[in-house]
Design an enzyme around this catalytic site. Structure first.
Site, mmCIF file in Angstrom:
data_model
loop_
_atom_site.group_PDB
_atom_site.id
_atom_site.type_symbol
_atom_site.label_atom_id
_atom_site.label_comp_id
_atom_site.label_asym_id
_atom_site.label_seq_id
_atom_site.Cartn_x
_atom_site.Cartn_y
_atom_site.Cartn_z
ATOM 1 C CB CYS A 13 -8.364 13.985 19.153
ATOM 2 S SG CYS A 13 -7.168 13.873 17.814
ATOM 3 C CB CYS A 16 -8.898 16.031 14.319
ATOM 4 S SG CYS A 16 -8.701 14.261 14.539
ATOM 5 C CG ASP A 438 -25.354 54.512 33.072
ATOM 6 O OD1 ASP A 438 -24.987 55.686 33.156
ATOM 7 O OD2 ASP A 438 -26.483 54.156 32.699
ATOM 8 C CG ASP A 637 -28.239 52.519 28.517
ATOM 9 O OD1 ASP A 637 -27.237 52.427 27.789
ATOM 10 O OD2 ASP A 637 -28.857 53.577 28.694
ATOM 11 C CG ASP A 641 -23.831 53.831 29.307
ATOM 12 O OD1 ASP A 641 -23.420 54.987 29.507
ATOM 13 O OD2 ASP A 641 -24.778 53.332 29.929
#
Length: 749
Positions: A13, A16, A438, A637, A641
């Site tokens: 859980c 834990c 872009d 791309d 960039d």
């Protein structure tokens, strides 16, 4: 600083996973420690001069959990692990069936005659009658309970172990509640002979057994459903074929033995074994599982193919360019695994709550029991309250709420060719209010194409034929665009030039059928004495749209002009319109001139155009938008960039297949389709909505359930919650949370 991944076992859980995080973060030199409950992995960043891997493992094991360094699993090991998980699930199923059968019989024996709808008399000898032989009746229940306790033994071993180490978890709550009910019932069994009619009604064997069975049912359904949430990675792993055919020898060899430069034969219907380039053959290839592209992609010599894609109808000879962990498929798998292993910010809040939740619940259970004892209620009543509070408050649903939704969401994105790097990105993407695009390669195709053919003193076919003949000898991109366009128009064989000359900065001069042919800019033709005045206005109009007009003349006579420009992708305008419908501000960012940028901006309908910006200056534009208080997604791309992609809150690389820039982007769109940007925004919104729904129901369930289990309704004349119903409610809440997450997988983007 060093970052490592460890496999953690024994977690059940959120409490834990929070315990593991808590103990490891206390180690000296640990900068961060994140544990993912669903993948059972811990990512820890630490100073290796202050702490060692052995100390990390020892600390986790002392907290009651298993810890081993994570090793990259080979294919055979991965399959063995999957087989082991399937076998474990089958074992759980048989134990669940066994526990269920014994629990039903026990429930029938202990309560069948008390039910309002009147079950038939129990088919038991009088020897086990509650009224005539209460001791035997109690012993029968004890015997029926023992197999159920054995089938649910892991709750006791795990729960009490965690309790001893000071890290109580969900199993601790179940173990304490069931053990108390069982121990109390055993004591009552020994006291029955003293006062049979008083003690025979204080047996709670069925509570101990049925609670374990119902919780086990919930855990089994969780395990089975969690396997479904991992389906995206499993499906990707199965894409790569086991063998490949070497073209030179025809031998079939293991795919993992391929090296860069090997040429393989891919037959129709077979999967491409590795990334490569087609050297011979033509075919259609289905890349749907990798890129989300529904239509087959035509492949010819020079085309790139992705390992794992399916060759449909023609034989292809492919030269291998990437193998092993460098292939697109391997990178996609790592990308999705990383995303599913990293937590979203909203999950950190849930983890903090879950980390203190179990101790608080244990305190509430004790206080409620003490309060009812002081109020004069019998011990059986007090025990019932104590057990119900412990069982109903198990934080399974709380721990599953976020990771299951993230796993399903990233899997859904992967199936649509949308790769998301982390849960954090998946969460914050929905908050984006500005998308910066872009131009070249993102909104446009990134390669020149013919946009206008304007004949003057000849027909359009004649102009195009002569222009293509002249430009066919040039390697310039504009020349390639004209020859490609002429070929697409089916003009047939081009006339051969007798001679040609490349005039730098101006164009071409050639001799065709004894006459001089000129092709290039206005300056070239004017220097040769050709009057271009009739087409100057048209040329200026096209130039103002960012296009490049080229004049053509033959024998000193103006033939016309052909204009070339970077053409729009078919879906760009529709994608930007969809973003604007979502309330997103769109900005076109490019290094191109203002005329070209403004023209493209008008065509696609962006809100703002920023032109003539160098790649290194694009990040500054993003910063200015952020300074205005905007949440920015940069779409480019992923290569030139990169600074802007890193600066934005969300960097989105749009590319095709093997050219994706995984390292610089938070989101990678496998298809060259801008419409995947609004799809990614919708995916983020849907996933966050799913997480919030899960957390709401998990918190709401515990907020309402704990007071009822503590006896709030009973205080005002209502019923007292049975531990059995508490166990059923707890299991149902976990199943509902996982089911809601799986529902996300069927959403349409």
């Amino acid at each position: 600083m060093r970052e490592e991944t460890y496999d953690i076992s024994g977690m059940h859980c959120a409490a834990c996973s929070a315990s593991v995080e808590r103990v490891t973060r206390k180690l000296p030199g640990v900068e961060r420690s994140d544990v993912n409950l669903t993948t059972e992995k811990m990512t820890i960043r630490y100073d290796e001069t202050k702490v060692t891997p052995e100390q990390i493992v020892a600390k986790v094991e002392k907290a009651g959990f298993g810890c081993t360094p994570h090793a990259e699993k080979k294919e055979a090991a991965e399959q063995a692990l999957q087989d082991a998980e399937a076998a474990e699930l089958r074992h759980k199923q048989w134990e669940l069936i066994t526990a269920g059968v014994f629990s039903l019989v026990l429930l029938y024996v202990s309560m069948g005659q008390m039910l309002p709808f009147g079950l038939p008399a129990l088919p038991l000898p009088d020897l086990f009658s509650m009224h005539t032989h209460p001791v035997n009746f109690a012993i029968l229940q004890l015997l029926l309970t023992i197999p159920v306790l054995y089938c649910g033994r892991h709750f006791f071993t795990s729960g009490f172990k965690a309790l001893v180490h000071g890290n109580p978890n969900m199993d601790s709550l179940v173990a304490i509640g069931s053990a108390c009910s069982f121990a109390y019932s055993v004591v009552m069994t020994f006291l029955i002979s003293d006062d049979p009619h008083a003690y025979v009604h204080n047996l709670y064997y069925e509570s101990a057994a049925v609670v374990l069975t119902l919780v086990s049912l919930g855990k089994f359904l969780e395990s089975r459903n969690m396997q479904k949430t991992k389906g995206a990675i499993t499906a990707l792993m199965r894409l790569s074929p086991d063998t490949a055919i070497l073209a030179d020898s025809g031998n079939e060899v293991p795919t993992k033995s391929l090296k860069n430069g090997d040429v393989v034969l891919v037959k129709p219907g077979a999967r491409v074994p590795a990334d490569g380039m087609v050297t011979q053959g033509e075919s259609s290839v289905n890349e749907a599982m990798l890129t989300g592209e529904s239509l087959p992609v035509e492949k010819t010599a020079g085309s790139e193919v992705i390992g794992g894609s399916v060759n449909l109808n023609g034989a292809l000879y492919v030269q291998v360019t990437r193998t092993g962990e460098d292939t697109t498929l391997a990178r996609i798998i790592r990308f999705v695994e990383d995303a599913q292993g990293k937590k979203a910010p909203i999950s950190k809040t849930a983890d903090k709550v879950a980390g203190v939740f179990v101790p608080v619940v244990m305190g509430i259970a004790v206080l409620a029991a003490v309060a009812w004892a002081i109020a004069g209620q019998p011990f059986a009543f007090v025990l019932r309250v104590f057990t119900s509070v412990l069982v109903i408050a198990c934080p399974c649903a709380l721990g599953l709420a976020t990771p299951t939704a993230i796993m399903v969401g990233t899997g859904l994105g992967a199936r649509h060719g949308i790769l998301i790097r982390s849960g954090e990105i998946l969460e914050i993407t929905h908050s984006v209010d500005t998308v910066v695009l872009d131009k070249t390669g993102t909104v446009t195709r990134g390669e020149p194409a013919v946009t206008s053919v304007v004949p003057y003193q000849c027909g359009g076919d004649t102009l195009l034929t002569i222009a293509a003949a002249v430009e066919s000898v040039s390697a310039h991109p504009l020349a390639a665009a004209i020859t490609a366009y002429a070929s697409s128009q089916g003009l047939g064989a081009l006339p051969k030039l007798e001679s040609f000359e490349n005039l730098s900065g101006k164009g071409l001069r050639a001799v065709l059928n004894g006459e001089t042919v000129l092709g290039g800019n206005r300056r070239l033709l004017e220097e040769a004495g050709v009057d271009v005045t009739p087409l100057l206005k048209e040329a200026e109009r096209l130039s103002n749209q960012g296009q490049t007009p080229m004049f053509f003349a033959k024998g000193g006579v103006l033939l016309g002009l052909i204009s070339v420009a970077d053409s729009l992708k078919e879906t760009s305008a529709a994608a930007i319109a969809r973003m604007k419908e979502l309330g997103i501000r769109t900005v076109l960012l490019t290094g191109d001139n203002h005329a070209a940028a403004d023209h493209i901006g008008r065509l696609v309908g962006v809100d703002q155009v920023v032109a003539e910006v160098l790649p290194e200056e694009k990040a500054g534009v993003i910063q200015r938008l952020q300074a205005e208080g905007r949440k920015v997604m940069m779409v480019g791309d992923g290569i030139n960039d990169a600074p802007a992609l890193t600066q934005a809150e969300v960097g989105c690389a749009i590319g095709s297949g093997s050219d994706i820039a995984i390292e610089s982007a938070d989101i990678v769109l496998m298809r060259d389709d801008l419409q995947d940007v609004p799809r990614a925004l919708r995916l983020s919104a849907l996933t966050l909505r799913d997480i919030k729904q899960n957390l709401f129901w998990a918190f709401c369930y515990n907020t309402i359930g704990i007071p009822i289990a503590a006896g709030l309704l009973y205080l005002f004349g209502g019923p007292l919650l049975s531990p059995m119903f508490a166990g059923a409610a707890m299991s149902l809440s976990s199943v509902c949370v996982v089911g809601n997450a799986l529902r996300l997988g069927r959403a349409r983007l």
